[in-house]
Scaffold this motif. Structure first.
Motif, PDB file in Angstrom:
ATOM      1  N   THR A 143      59.439 -76.144  12.793  1.00 18.23           N
ATOM      2  CA  THR A 143      58.820 -76.507  13.354  1.00 18.23           C
ATOM      3  C   THR A 143      59.078 -77.816  13.702  1.00 18.23           C
ATOM      4  O   THR A 143      59.461 -78.587  14.728  1.00 18.23           O
ATOM      5  CB  THR A 143      57.333 -76.647  13.589  1.00 18.23           C
ATOM      6  N   ALA A 144      59.105 -78.745  11.754  1.00 19.84           N
ATOM      7  CA  ALA A 144      59.156 -80.275  11.403  1.00 19.84           C
ATOM      8  C   ALA A 144      59.978 -80.516  12.403  1.00 19.84           C
ATOM      9  O   ALA A 144      60.958 -81.617  12.776  1.00 19.84           O
ATOM     10  CB  ALA A 144      58.759 -80.646   9.940  1.00 19.84           C
ATOM     11  N   GLU A 145      61.417 -80.214  11.187  1.00 21.02           N
ATOM     12  CA  GLU A 145      62.659 -80.336  11.639  1.00 21.02           C
ATOM     13  C   GLU A 145      63.365 -80.456  13.282  1.00 21.02           C
ATOM     14  O   GLU A 145      64.327 -81.623  13.448  1.00 21.02           O
ATOM     15  CB  GLU A 145      64.072 -79.352  10.992  1.00 21.02           C
ATOM     16  N   ASP A 146      62.185 -79.523  13.945  1.00 21.11           N
ATOM     17  CA  ASP A 146      63.380 -79.624  15.618  1.00 21.11           C
ATOM     18  C   ASP A 146      62.899 -81.014  15.954  1.00 21.11           C
ATOM     19  O   ASP A 146      62.991 -80.911  17.036  1.00 21.11           O
ATOM     20  CB  ASP A 146      61.891 -78.408  16.186  1.00 21.11           C
ATOM     21  N   ALA A 147      62.038 -81.250  15.467  1.00 22.12           N
ATOM     22  CA  ALA A 147      60.817 -82.426  15.776  1.00 22.12           C
ATOM     23  C   ALA A 147      61.938 -83.698  15.965  1.00 22.12           C
ATOM     24  O   ALA A 147      61.922 -85.180  16.517  1.00 22.12           O
ATOM     25  CB  ALA A 147      59.104 -82.839  15.818  1.00 22.12           C
ATOM     26  N   ILE A 148      62.727 -83.752  14.873  1.00 16.47           N
ATOM     27  CA  ILE A 148      63.962 -85.360  14.370  1.00 16.47           C
ATOM     28  C   ILE A 148      64.567 -85.110  15.231  1.00 16.47           C
ATOM     29  O   ILE A 148      65.510 -84.557  16.053  1.00 16.47           O
ATOM     30  CB  ILE A 148      63.728 -84.727  13.702  1.00 16.47           C
ATOM     31  N   ALA A 149      64.977 -86.049  16.241  1.00 17.23           N
ATOM     32  CA  ALA A 149      65.865 -86.489  16.669  1.00 17.23           C
ATOM     33  C   ALA A 149      67.590 -86.614  16.460  1.00 17.23           C
ATOM     34  O   ALA A 149      68.186 -86.391  16.357  1.00 17.23           O
ATOM     35  CB  ALA A 149      65.854 -87.659  17.716  1.00 17.23           C
ATOM     36  N   GLY A 150      67.018 -87.997  14.611  1.00 11.86           N
ATOM     37  CA  GLY A 150      68.231 -88.144  14.526  1.00 11.86           C
ATOM     38  C   GLY A 150      67.811 -88.974  13.159  1.00 11.86           C
ATOM     39  O   GLY A 150      66.466 -89.268  12.805  1.00 11.86           O
ATOM     40  N   TYR A 151      69.199 -89.692  12.842  1.00 13.58           N
ATOM     41  CA  TYR A 151      68.171 -90.539  11.171  1.00 13.58           C
ATOM     42  C   TYR A 151      68.963 -91.367  11.584  1.00 13.58           C
ATOM     43  O   TYR A 151      70.815 -91.510  12.385  1.00 13.58           O
ATOM     44  CB  TYR A 151      69.542 -89.862   9.832  1.00 13.58           C
ATOM     45  N   ALA A 152      69.234 -92.827  10.709  1.00 15.06           N
ATOM     46  CA  ALA A 152      70.021 -93.944  10.492  1.00 15.06           C
ATOM     47  C   ALA A 152      69.405 -94.513   9.274  1.00 15.06           C
ATOM     48  O   ALA A 152      68.347 -94.403   7.990  1.00 15.06           O
ATOM     49  CB  ALA A 152      69.013 -95.147  11.741  1.00 15.06           C
ATOM     50  N   VAL A 153      70.206 -96.284   9.240  1.00  9.51           N
ATOM     51  CA  VAL A 153      69.860 -96.594   7.668  1.00  9.51           C
ATOM     52  C   VAL A 153      68.619 -97.117   8.290  1.00  9.51           C
ATOM     53  O   VAL A 153      69.075 -98.210   9.318  1.00  9.51           O
ATOM     54  CB  VAL A 153      71.854 -97.182   7.130  1.00  9.51           C
TER      55      VAL A 153
END
Length: 302
Positions: A166-176
């Motif tokens: 569930t936590a992973e599903d809430a993440i849109a993406g990543y940045a620096v």
């Protein structure tokens, strides 16, 4: 997808999607080595949705993925200097202290049982290739902290991420992210707030790489100052990984689309070196994460 917020000629901003992420990342890598990332040209599809002026606005739409792919216009060319913080005004920026074992050790602390969190305000953000202007009175102990940033893509209510999936599903993406720090102000009191919130100092970007195009457990983070490597870490070495941070944070607060979690820095910061290596006028901090591109900010003391 690779989504960014770019500045337009009329002084506004728009969200966009990289037309060719592979070419963009290769061009950026070369530009970061040569020091001319701000002038590097990128091809971007503008995303035009009523009321949407940046990637943060876009993420507030439940169908943001469809909007990003379906409403992108003909590509335009922008330079690195045109790129704004990928989420210019997050509702929340939650930073994690002491989340790599080597950094915990170098700073003289024990491994934590739960994450150490503190707040950074949106005013502290700056573009991935902008210059960072520091008042001379605040320039006594400036430090770099290269970090992986997590961007939330949907509302997670209190208690709404009870498991990893569930936590992973809430993440849109990543940045620096650079958790730019004034160490003397940070340690003036037991609270870190004043040392972590210099206006327009924390580079953030260059784009949001969505979860389908990036594995946070298989990346390498490298920070350089004036081209000299200072930090090198594998993101799998995080004590609390992105999903664990989402799970912990939502035990006491909601998360909303566009909220940002900075996952913490690795060993090698200037404060922990002997002798200490603080940033000075003219220094350039470059942070790269494999698969996410990189940011590069020059310090100007005034």
């Amino acid at each position: 997808m690779h989504l960014l917020t770019f500045r337009t000629s009329d002084g506004d901003t728009l969200p966009g999607r990289l037309a060719d992420p592979g070419t963009a990342e290769a061009s950026l890598t070369g530009a970061l080595r040569s020091g001319d990332a701000a002038s590097t040209v990128f091809s971007v599809h503008p995303i035009t949705v009523d009321g949407v002026t940046d990637v943060g606005d876009l993420l507030r739409h439940d169908d943001w993925r469809d909007l990003a792919s379906g409403r992108a216009g003909e590509p335009v060319e922008i330079t690195g200097a045109d790129i704004a913080p990928v989420i210019p005004r997050p509702g929340k920026i939650l930073c994690t202290g002491l989340n790599y074992a080597d950094h915990i050790t170098e700073m003289g602390h024990e491994l934590p049982d739960v994450p150490t969190l503190f707040a950074k305000f949106a005013d502290a953000l700056t573009g991935p290739f902008d210059r960072v202007t520091v008042p001379a009175a605040n320039a006594g102990a400036l430090d770099f902290e290269g970090e992986l940033a997590v961007v939330i893509g949907r509302h997670v209510p209190l208690g709404g991420a009870p498991d990893t999936a569930t936590a992973e599903d809430a993440i849109a993406g990543y940045a620096v992210f650079d958790d730019f720090t004034m160490r003397d102000l940070q340690y003036r009191t037991a609270q870190w707030l004043q040392g972590k919130n210099l206006a327009s100092a924390s580079g953030f970007g260059p784009w949001l790489t969505t979860t389908d195009d990036f594995d946070p457990g298989e990346a390498t983070l490298v920070t350089r100052v004036n081209g000299v490597r200072k930090q090198h870490a594998l993101t799998r070495e995080l004590v609390f990984d992105p999903a664990a941070l989402v799970r912990f944070i939502t035990t006491f607060i909601d998360l909303h689309p566009g909220d940002v979690i900075a996952t913490g820095t690795s060993g090698g910061v200037g404060w922990a070196r002997s002798p200490r290596e603080m940033l000075a006028d003219g220094d350039t901090v470059t942070i790269e994460i494999s698969g996410l591109g990189g940011i590069s900010n020059r310090v100007e003391v005034r």
